[in-house]
Scaffold this motif. Structure first.
Motif, PDB file in Angstrom:
ATOM      1  N   SER A 152       0.810  -1.216   0.000  1.00  0.00           N
ATOM      2  CA  SER A 152       0.000   0.000   0.000  1.00  0.00           C
ATOM      3  C   SER A 152       0.845   1.268   0.000  1.00  0.00           C
ATOM      4  N   ILE A 153       1.957   1.276   0.706  1.00  0.00           N
ATOM      5  CA  ILE A 153       2.807   2.471   0.739  1.00  0.00           C
ATOM      6  C   ILE A 153       3.431   2.716  -0.634  1.00  0.00           C
ATOM      7  N   GLU A 154       3.808   1.657  -1.326  1.00  0.00           N
ATOM      8  CA  GLU A 154       4.373   1.813  -2.672  1.00  0.00           C
ATOM      9  C   GLU A 154       3.309   2.308  -3.651  1.00  0.00           C
ATOM     10  N   ILE A 155       2.086   1.835  -3.504  1.00  0.00           N
ATOM     11  CA  ILE A 155       0.999   2.289  -4.371  1.00  0.00           C
ATOM     12  C   ILE A 155       0.695   3.765  -4.115  1.00  0.00           C
ATOM     13  N   VAL A 156       0.735   4.184  -2.868  1.00  0.00           N
ATOM     14  CA  VAL A 156       0.529   5.599  -2.542  1.00  0.00           C
ATOM     15  C   VAL A 156       1.648   6.435  -3.160  1.00  0.00           C
ATOM     16  N   SER A 157       2.883   5.976  -3.060  1.00  0.00           N
ATOM     17  CA  SER A 157       4.014   6.690  -3.650  1.00  0.00           C
ATOM     18  C   SER A 157       3.862   6.791  -5.163  1.00  0.00           C
ATOM     19  N   PHE A 158       3.412   5.699  -5.787  1.00  0.00           N
ATOM     20  CA  PHE A 158       3.162   5.684  -7.232  1.00  0.00           C
ATOM     21  C   PHE A 158       2.083   6.706  -7.596  1.00  0.00           C
ATOM     22  N   SER A 159       1.002   6.737  -6.816  1.00  0.00           N
ATOM     23  CA  SER A 159      -0.081   7.681  -7.115  1.00  0.00           C
ATOM     24  C   SER A 159       0.375   9.123  -6.915  1.00  0.00           C
ATOM     25  N   LYS A 212       3.331  10.224  -7.580  1.00  0.00           N
ATOM     26  CA  LYS A 212       4.099  10.543  -8.789  1.00  0.00           C
ATOM     27  C   LYS A 212       3.164  10.909  -9.941  1.00  0.00           C
ATOM     28  N   ILE A 213       2.047  10.201 -10.051  1.00  0.00           N
ATOM     29  CA  ILE A 213       1.065  10.517 -11.085  1.00  0.00           C
ATOM     30  C   ILE A 213       0.494  11.915 -10.842  1.00  0.00           C
ATOM     31  N   LYS A 214       0.119  12.191  -9.593  1.00  0.00           N
ATOM     32  CA  LYS A 214      -0.444  13.504  -9.267  1.00  0.00           C
ATOM     33  C   LYS A 214       0.577  14.616  -9.521  1.00  0.00           C
ATOM     34  N   ALA A 215       1.835  14.383  -9.173  1.00  0.00           N
ATOM     35  CA  ALA A 215       2.866  15.402  -9.379  1.00  0.00           C
ATOM     36  C   ALA A 215       3.097  15.657 -10.863  1.00  0.00           C
ATOM     37  N   HIS A 216       3.027  14.609 -11.662  1.00  0.00           N
ATOM     38  CA  HIS A 216       3.294  14.747 -13.093  1.00  0.00           C
ATOM     39  C   HIS A 216       2.130  15.399 -13.841  1.00  0.00           C
ATOM     40  N   PHE A 217       0.917  14.933 -13.568  1.00  0.00           N
ATOM     41  CA  PHE A 217      -0.239  15.392 -14.331  1.00  0.00           C
ATOM     42  C   PHE A 217      -0.957  16.581 -13.703  1.00  0.00           C
ATOM     43  N   GLY A 218      -0.702  16.863 -12.435  1.00  0.00           N
ATOM     44  CA  GLY A 218      -1.312  18.011 -11.786  1.00  0.00           C
ATOM     45  C   GLY A 218      -2.827  17.905 -11.711  1.00  0.00           C
ATOM     46  N   ASP A 219      -3.484  19.039 -11.907  1.00  0.00           N
ATOM     47  CA  ASP A 219      -4.943  19.097 -11.796  1.00  0.00           C
ATOM     48  C   ASP A 219      -5.664  18.453 -12.971  1.00  0.00           C
ATOM     49  N   GLN A 220      -4.931  18.094 -14.003  1.00  0.00           N
ATOM     50  CA  GLN A 220      -5.551  17.493 -15.189  1.00  0.00           C
ATOM     51  C   GLN A 220      -6.199  16.149 -14.846  1.00  0.00           C
ATOM     52  N   ILE A 221      -5.672  15.484 -13.836  1.00  0.00           N
ATOM     53  CA  ILE A 221      -6.152  14.148 -13.489  1.00  0.00           C
ATOM     54  C   ILE A 221      -6.424  14.076 -11.988  1.00  0.00           C
ATOM     55  N   ASP A 222      -7.653  13.679 -11.608  1.00  0.00           N
ATOM     56  CA  ASP A 222      -8.005  13.480 -10.201  1.00  0.00           C
ATOM     57  C   ASP A 222      -7.815  11.999  -9.880  1.00  0.00           C
ATOM     58  N   PHE A 223      -6.559  11.586  -9.810  1.00  0.00           N
ATOM     59  CA  PHE A 223      -6.245  10.177  -9.607  1.00  0.00           C
ATOM     60  C   PHE A 223      -6.774   9.679  -8.268  1.00  0.00           C
ATOM     61  N   THR A 224      -6.607  10.469  -7.217  1.00  0.00           N
ATOM     62  CA  THR A 224      -7.085  10.069  -5.893  1.00  0.00           C
ATOM     63  C   THR A 224      -8.604   9.931  -5.887  1.00  0.00           C
ATOM     64  N   GLY A 225      -9.290  10.870  -6.519  1.00  0.00           N
ATOM     65  CA  GLY A 225     -10.748  10.797  -6.602  1.00  0.00           C
ATOM     66  C   GLY A 225     -11.205   9.572  -7.369  1.00  0.00           C
ATOM     67  N   TRP A 226     -10.492   9.270  -8.462  1.00  0.00           N
ATOM     68  CA  TRP A 226     -10.827   8.098  -9.272  1.00  0.00           C
ATOM     69  C   TRP A 226     -10.643   6.828  -8.454  1.00  0.00           C
ATOM     70  N   LEU A 227      -9.515   6.722  -7.738  1.00  0.00           N
ATOM     71  CA  LEU A 227      -9.278   5.537  -6.907  1.00  0.00           C
ATOM     72  C   LEU A 227     -10.304   5.414  -5.795  1.00  0.00           C
ATOM     73  N   SER A 228     -10.669   6.550  -5.197  1.00  0.00           N
ATOM     74  CA  SER A 228     -11.610   6.497  -4.067  1.00  0.00           C
ATOM     75  C   SER A 228     -13.021   6.096  -4.497  1.00  0.00           C
ATOM     76  N   SER A 229     -13.311   6.181  -5.798  1.00  0.00           N
ATOM     77  CA  SER A 229     -14.633   5.771  -6.286  1.00  0.00           C
ATOM     78  C   SER A 229     -14.735   4.259  -6.490  1.00  0.00           C
TER      79      SER A 229
END
Length: 98
Positions: free
Chosen positions: A49-56, A58-75
């Motif tokens: 889980s910690i590695e998956i959080v770190s991976f996510s 990196k996605i958020k840092a790279h794509f910024g507001d263009q992608i709500d990765f956390t929101g998508w995962l939480s759904s």
């Protein structure tokens, strides 16, 4: 990391995801794996889980507001999260770029 400004192809997204996975779990582990879009995080990549959080992060840092990765995962429900694979993330990022 800079946020993206151009639309990436699925191959470019896959390559970027592999780069992030390598940064999170280490090159020595990735070299032993055959990472494909069908690779699941928990079964194939054996990420905790910690590695998956770190991976996510990196996605958020790279794509910024263009992608709500956390929101998508939480759904997702627990079974969807357990079966999450790279292809699903690639498809989500492609949809967000449209």
């Amino acid at each position: 990391m800079d946020t993206i400004t151009t639309k990436l192809s699925s191959e470019e997204i896959f390559s970027l995801m592999k780069q992030f996975i390598t940064e999170v779990i280490g090159e020595e582990f990735v070299e032993e794996m055959d990472i494909t879009p069908e690779s699941s995080f928990t079964k194939d990549l054996e990420m905790d889980s910690i590695e998956i959080v770190s991976f996510s992060e990196k996605i958020k840092a790279h794509f910024g507001d263009q992608i709500d990765f956390t929101g998508w995962l939480s759904s997702m429900d627990l079974d969807q999260l357990i079966n999450l694979n790279l292809g699903m993330i690639i498809s989500y990022i492609e949809e967000c770029q449209s």
